[in-house]
Write an enzyme that holds these catalytic residues in place. Structure first.
Site, PDB file in Angstrom:
ATOM      1  N   ASP A   1       0.857  -1.310   0.080  1.00 48.32           N
ATOM      2  CA  ASP A   1      -0.018  -0.126  -0.018  1.00 48.32           C
ATOM      3  C   ASP A   1       0.803   1.115  -0.140  1.00 48.32           C
ATOM      4  O   ASP A   1       2.262   1.055   0.193  1.00 48.32           O
ATOM      5  CB  ASP A   1      -0.718  -0.029   1.254  1.00 48.32           C
ATOM      6  CG  ASP A   1      -1.926   1.264   1.299  1.00 48.32           C
ATOM      7  OD1 ASP A   1      -2.490   1.665   0.349  1.00 48.32           O
ATOM      8  OD2 ASP A   1      -2.117   1.737   2.540  1.00 48.32           O
ATOM      9  N   SER A   2       0.206   2.430  -0.282  1.00 50.25           N
ATOM     10  CA  SER A   2       1.077   3.639  -0.077  1.00 50.25           C
ATOM     11  C   SER A   2       1.526   4.066   1.334  1.00 50.25           C
ATOM     12  O   SER A   2       2.644   4.654   1.581  1.00 50.25           O
ATOM     13  CB  SER A   2       0.157   4.889  -0.779  1.00 50.25           C
ATOM     14  OG  SER A   2      -0.901   4.899   0.297  1.00 50.25           O
TER      15      SER A   2
ATOM     16  N   TYR B   1      -0.807   8.553  -2.585  1.00 52.27           N
ATOM     17  CA  TYR B   1      -0.754   8.226  -4.053  1.00 52.27           C
ATOM     18  C   TYR B   1      -2.281   8.900  -4.928  1.00 52.27           C
ATOM     19  O   TYR B   1      -2.195   9.103  -5.701  1.00 52.27           O
ATOM     20  CB  TYR B   1      -1.113   6.612  -4.237  1.00 52.27           C
ATOM     21  CG  TYR B   1       0.059   5.655  -3.877  1.00 52.27           C
ATOM     22  CD1 TYR B   1       1.398   6.329  -3.751  1.00 52.27           C
ATOM     23  CD2 TYR B   1       0.022   4.371  -4.281  1.00 52.27           C
ATOM     24  CE1 TYR B   1       2.235   5.500  -3.448  1.00 52.27           C
ATOM     25  CE2 TYR B   1       1.080   3.473  -4.148  1.00 52.27           C
ATOM     26  CZ  TYR B   1       2.356   3.929  -3.705  1.00 52.27           C
ATOM     27  OH  TYR B   1       3.154   3.298  -3.720  1.00 52.27           O
ATOM     28  N   GLY B   2      -3.241   8.945  -3.707  1.00 46.64           N
ATOM     29  CA  GLY B   2      -4.616   9.546  -3.921  1.00 46.64           C
ATOM     30  C   GLY B   2      -4.620  10.846  -4.763  1.00 46.64           C
ATOM     31  O   GLY B   2      -5.651  11.142  -5.492  1.00 46.64           O
TER      32      GLY B   2
ATOM     33  N   GLU C   1      -2.094   9.114   7.753  1.00 40.36           N
ATOM     34  CA  GLU C   1      -0.440   8.518   7.636  1.00 40.36           C
ATOM     35  C   GLU C   1       0.384   9.487   8.709  1.00 40.36           C
ATOM     36  O   GLU C   1       1.166   8.870   9.243  1.00 40.36           O
ATOM     37  CB  GLU C   1      -0.202   8.620   6.384  1.00 40.36           C
ATOM     38  CG  GLU C   1       1.258   8.106   5.698  1.00 40.36           C
ATOM     39  CD  GLU C   1       0.923   6.641   5.614  1.00 40.36           C
ATOM     40  OE1 GLU C   1       1.988   5.844   5.916  1.00 40.36           O
ATOM     41  OE2 GLU C   1      -0.277   6.154   5.253  1.00 40.36           O
TER      42      GLU C   1
ATOM     43  N   CYS D   1     -10.946   3.617   0.475  1.00 41.55           N
ATOM     44  CA  CYS D   1      -9.621   3.679   0.594  1.00 41.55           C
ATOM     45  C   CYS D   1      -9.081   2.871   1.866  1.00 41.55           C
ATOM     46  O   CYS D   1      -9.840   2.825   2.845  1.00 41.55           O
ATOM     47  CB  CYS D   1      -9.173   5.316   0.813  1.00 41.55           C
ATOM     48  SG  CYS D   1      -7.552   5.502   1.395  1.00 41.55           S
ATOM     49  N   THR D   2      -8.144   1.941   1.729  1.00 43.04           N
ATOM     50  CA  THR D   2      -7.823   1.158   2.784  1.00 43.04           C
ATOM     51  C   THR D   2      -7.407   1.892   3.904  1.00 43.04           C
ATOM     52  O   THR D   2      -7.294   1.417   4.965  1.00 43.04           O
ATOM     53  CB  THR D   2      -6.789   0.323   2.350  1.00 43.04           C
ATOM     54  OG1 THR D   2      -5.513   0.778   1.890  1.00 43.04           O
ATOM     55  CG2 THR D   2      -7.171  -0.805   1.120  1.00 43.04           C
ATOM     56  N   HIS D   3      -7.072   3.129   4.037  1.00 46.20           N
ATOM     57  CA  HIS D   3      -6.786   4.037   5.196  1.00 46.20           C
ATOM     58  C   HIS D   3      -7.999   4.204   6.041  1.00 46.20           C
ATOM     59  O   HIS D   3      -7.948   4.616   7.172  1.00 46.20           O
ATOM     60  CB  HIS D   3      -6.252   5.467   4.863  1.00 46.20           C
ATOM     61  CG  HIS D   3      -4.825   5.239   4.465  1.00 46.20           C
ATOM     62  ND1 HIS D   3      -4.148   4.777   3.397  1.00 46.20           N
ATOM     63  CD2 HIS D   3      -3.511   5.729   5.099  1.00 46.20           C
ATOM     64  CE1 HIS D   3      -2.833   4.813   3.354  1.00 46.20           C
ATOM     65  NE2 HIS D   3      -2.655   5.545   4.416  1.00 46.20           N
TER      66      HIS D   3
ATOM     67  N   CYS E   1      -4.554  -1.509  -2.068  1.00 45.33           N
ATOM     68  CA  CYS E   1      -4.604  -0.065  -2.025  1.00 45.33           C
ATOM     69  C   CYS E   1      -5.652   0.252  -3.296  1.00 45.33           C
ATOM     70  O   CYS E   1      -5.263  -0.200  -4.571  1.00 45.33           O
ATOM     71  CB  CYS E   1      -3.289   0.492  -2.467  1.00 45.33           C
ATOM     72  SG  CYS E   1      -3.297   2.518  -3.063  1.00 45.33           S
ATOM     73  N   ASN E   2      -6.566   0.649  -2.942  1.00 42.64           N
ATOM     74  CA  ASN E   2      -7.720   1.150  -3.960  1.00 42.64           C
ATOM     75  C   ASN E   2      -7.184   2.105  -5.138  1.00 42.64           C
ATOM     76  O   ASN E   2      -7.476   1.748  -6.331  1.00 42.64           O
ATOM     77  CB  ASN E   2      -8.930   2.053  -3.570  1.00 42.64           C
ATOM     78  CG  ASN E   2      -9.776   1.055  -2.465  1.00 42.64           C
ATOM     79  OD1 ASN E   2     -10.740   0.441  -2.964  1.00 42.64           O
ATOM     80  ND2 ASN E   2      -9.346   1.069  -1.303  1.00 42.64           N
ATOM     81  N   THR E   3      -6.197   3.254  -4.870  1.00 41.31           N
ATOM     82  CA  THR E   3      -5.638   3.782  -5.794  1.00 41.31           C
ATOM     83  C   THR E   3      -4.899   3.154  -6.617  1.00 41.31           C
ATOM     84  O   THR E   3      -4.841   3.304  -8.238  1.00 41.31           O
ATOM     85  CB  THR E   3      -4.844   5.044  -5.116  1.00 41.31           C
ATOM     86  OG1 THR E   3      -5.882   5.567  -4.170  1.00 41.31           O
ATOM     87  CG2 THR E   3      -4.531   5.944  -6.110  1.00 41.31           C
TER      88      THR E   3
HETATM   89  N1  DGL Z   1      -4.700   3.343   1.035  1.00 40.58           N
HETATM   90  C1  DGL Z   1      -4.815   3.935  -0.327  1.00 40.58           C
HETATM   91  C2  DGL Z   1      -6.218   3.568  -1.154  1.00 40.58           C
HETATM   92  O1  DGL Z   1      -6.710   2.477  -0.749  1.00 40.58           O
HETATM   93  C3  DGL Z   1      -4.014   5.070  -1.001  1.00 40.58           C
HETATM   94  C4  DGL Z   1      -4.319   6.344  -0.261  1.00 40.58           C
HETATM   95  C5  DGL Z   1      -3.127   7.464  -0.562  1.00 40.58           C
HETATM   96  O2  DGL Z   1      -2.060   6.932  -0.496  1.00 40.58           O
HETATM   97  O3  DGL Z   1      -3.883   8.493  -1.128  1.00 40.58           O
HETATM   98  O4  DGL Z   1      -6.647   4.217  -2.154  1.00 40.58           O
END
Ligand code: DGL
Length: 285
Positions: free
Chosen positions: A22-23, A54-55, A164, A196-198, A85-87
């Site tokens: 993941d990011s 990453y988003g 984060e 988003c996994t966060h 990570c969805n992104t």
């Molecule tokens: N956790 C990530 C996701 O699921 C990325 C979040 C990010 O880095 O912006 O999209």
């Protein structure tokens, strides 16, 4: 009379090795589900915190980072990779599959289909990064489902970064959650997709920010479905070589190019305490 265990019963459980990235700390929410479902699988986690978020980046950035992380995990013995990570799934998984056609890649996507099924025609909120919501992959998913009711797509710029860097409970993080949840609250959304996994790390704050509907709201996080899909792949990979490889090194190990203490803190909150955390090598810089 006791029967002695037959030879197959005494064999160590079959195992193999799965890489997860993941990011940053968000993918730990997926790692937790993988750990629960696949207790005998060796799991390697890579957090790209120094290059998060990453988003709010373009596809070439996310593809480059994803390639480096996949390369690293494969060099550590991963036989399959979970893009937690969805992104990165939206922007990079197709490239990863093109580059490594023999490696199974499992991605994660906002759980819109089950959300629409659960919502009984009421509005559904989707919280995700700007890059996920504007990606062709996500647009195609929405189109294929042809939602009849309201689907409120809420980009959350800065939220993953706040989780984060400030932490899930920080006032700055809470402020962003309140802001992004306000339109969902006004629309009376009681079904919300955590895209988003966060975001599962701040699920309780999201509930609070949804107001009256929040306490009983259905918050959808597909981590367990991802773990189930990974389990099917692992079952198909359990060759003798996979078992031998899996016996090298600890069962769960993480690398980060951010603060190891921050990753350990979130890991402990996810029930992954004691996980060894190392520094990512220079190839990831
Ligand atoms: N956790 C990530 C996701 O699921 C990325 C979040 C990010 O880095 O912006 O999209």
């Amino acid at each position: 009379m006791h029967q002695r265990a037959s030879a197959p019963d005494m064999m160590p459980p079959p195992a193999c090795c799965v890489g997860v990235f993941d990011s940053g700390v968000g993918g730990l929410t997926v790692l937790t589900a993988l750990r629960r479902r696949l207790p005998h699988t060796r799991l390697l986690y890579a957090a790209d915190s120094a290059y998060a978020p990453y988003g709010e980046r373009d596809a070439s950035y996310v593809i480059d980072r994803s390639r480096r992380l996949a390369q690293f995990l494969l060099s550590q013995g991963a036989q399959a990779i979970v893009v937690a990570c969805n992104t990165a799934t939206a922007l990079a998984i197709a490239e990863l599959r093109r580059q490594w056609p023999l490696i199974p890649f499992v991605g994660i996507e906002p759980a819109i289909k089950p959300a629409l099924a659960a919502s009984a025609g009421r509005p559904v909120g989707v919280l995700a990064t700007p890059a996920t919501l504007s990606s062709a992959k996500f647009q195609a998913l929405v189109l294929s489902l042809n939602p009849q009711g309201d689907l409120l797509l809420q980009p959350c710029p800065g939220l993953a970064e706040a989780i984060e860097t400030l932490g899930p409970d920080a006032p700055g993080t809470r402020g962003l959650i309140a802001r992004f949840c306000a339109p969902l609250r006004e629309a009376g959304c009681s079904t919300v997709v955590l895209g988003c996994t966060h975001y599962p790390l701040v699920a309780e704050a999201i509930r609070e920010a949804l107001g009256a509907a929040g306490a009983g709201a259905c918050l959808l996080d597909p981590a367990d479905a991802v773990a189930a899909q990974t389990g099917r792949i692992v079952a198909s990979l359990q060759t003798p070589a996979a078992r031998r490889d899996a016996q090298q090194g600890p069962e769960l190990i993480a690398w980060t190019n951010g603060q190891p203490a921050a990753l350990r803190r979130v890991a402990a909150a996810c029930g992954l305490d004691g996980m060894p955390v190392r520094t990512l090598p220079a190839m990831l810089e």
